[in-house]
Motif scaffolding. Structure first.
Motif: not given
Lengths: 111, 113
Positions: A32, A36, A44, A51, A89, A93, A95-99, A101-103, B35, B41-43, B45, B48, B97-99, B104
Motif C-alpha cells: 500500500y 499525504y 497529514p 496498490r 509525504f 505499508s 499487511d494493513g499496519n503501520k505507515l 514515511f519518507g522525509a 507517530y 522530518q516525516g512521521p 511510528f 499501535q 488491519g485497514q491502514v 490523522f
C-alpha cells in the motif's frame, strides 16, 4: 534504515505547471503506497493511494505512477496552484499496519 | 477535518519530566496509532493500540508507553523527557488491519527545554 527515500527535499513550480515528487522503497512486502499532504499546524491528510497491482491511479489533478520492478512511485500534480503549497509525504505499508514515511518534500507554487 | 482530536495542542516541559498526550478516535474506528514527527522530518511510528493492548511498536524506548480505553480513545505517555523528544506527536485512528482508513489528528506540539 530508511525504507522509503523521497526526493526532492524542496520544489518550486510556477502556477499551472506540473509538480513531480519521487519515492523509492526497499521492502518488497509493502502493499500500500499513499501520498499525504500536510499544511503547517495540521496533521497529514491522505491525498491519493495505490496498490502494487496497478501502474497508475488518477484522482483529479493528482496522479500516482507506480513502477514495481524499479521499486519506485511518484506523485504528479497537474496544473499546480498556490493552494497546493504544502509538504508532501510518500509512505508505504504492509499487511494493513503501520505507515513508513519518507522525509517529505516542501512544495511551493509561485503565482 | 477528520474526526480525530488531540489534546493539548501545545506543551512545554523540562528535561526529566513526564508528559501525557491524549487522542480521541474518529467514530467507528477501533485502532489508534501514534507517530512522532521531528521538525523537517516525516512521521515515525511509535506504536499501535487495538483492543486496549499494544499491537506493534516502532524503534522507541520503553519510556514511551500508551493506553487505549474501552471507547477507543488513547493516551501516549513519555517518561524522563529528553531534549530530542521535542516534536509533533500525531495520533491516527483506523479500522484494525485497514491502514487505508487511517486518519490523522492535528497533533500535539511538545517542546522539551
Amino acid at each position: 534504515q530508511q525504507q522509503v527515500k523521497q526526493s526532492p527535499q524542496s520544489l518550486i513550480v510556477q502556477k499551472g505547471g506540473i509538480s513531480i515528487i519521487n519515492c523509492a522503497y526497499e521492502n518488497t512486502a509493502f502493499d500500500y503506497f499513499p501520498w499525504y499532504q500536510q499544511f503547517p499546524g495540521k496533521g497529514p491528510a491522505l491525498l491519493i493511494a495505490i496498490r502494487p497491482d496497478v501502474s497508475e491511479k488518477k484522482e483529479g489533478r493528482f496522479t500516482i505512477s507506480f513502477n514495481k520492478s524499479a521499486k519506485q512511485f511518484s506523485l504528479h500534480i497537474m496544473d499546480s496552484q498556490p493552494g497546493d503549497s504544502a509538504t508532501y509525504f510518500c509512505a508505504a505499508s504492509k499487511d494493513g499496519n503501520k505507515l513508513v514515511f519518507g522525509a517529505g518534500t516542501i512544495l511551493r507554487v509561485k503565482s | 477535518e477528520t474526526g480525530v482530536t488531540q489534546s493539548p495542542t501545545h506543551l512545554i516541559k523540562t528535561r526529566g519530566q513526564q508528559v501525557t498526550l491524549r487522542c480521541s478516535s474518529q467514530s467507528g474506528h477501533n485502532t489508534v496509532s501514534w507517530y512522532q514527527q521531528a521538525l523537517g522530518q516525516g512521521p515515525q511510528f511509535i506504536f499501535q493500540y487495538y483492543r486496549e493492548e499494544e499491537n506493534g511498536r516502532g524503534n522507541f524506548p520503553p519510556r514511551f508507553s500508551g493506553l487505549q480505553f474501552p471507547n477507543y480513545s488513547s493516551e501516549l505517555n513519555v517518561n524522563a523527557l529528553e531534549l530530542d523528544d521535542s516534536a509533533l506527536y500525531l495520533c491516527a485512528s483506523s479500522l484494525h488491519g485497514q491502514v487505508e482508513t487511517q486518519y490523522f489528528g492535528p497533533g500535539t506540539r511538545l517542546l522539551v527545554l
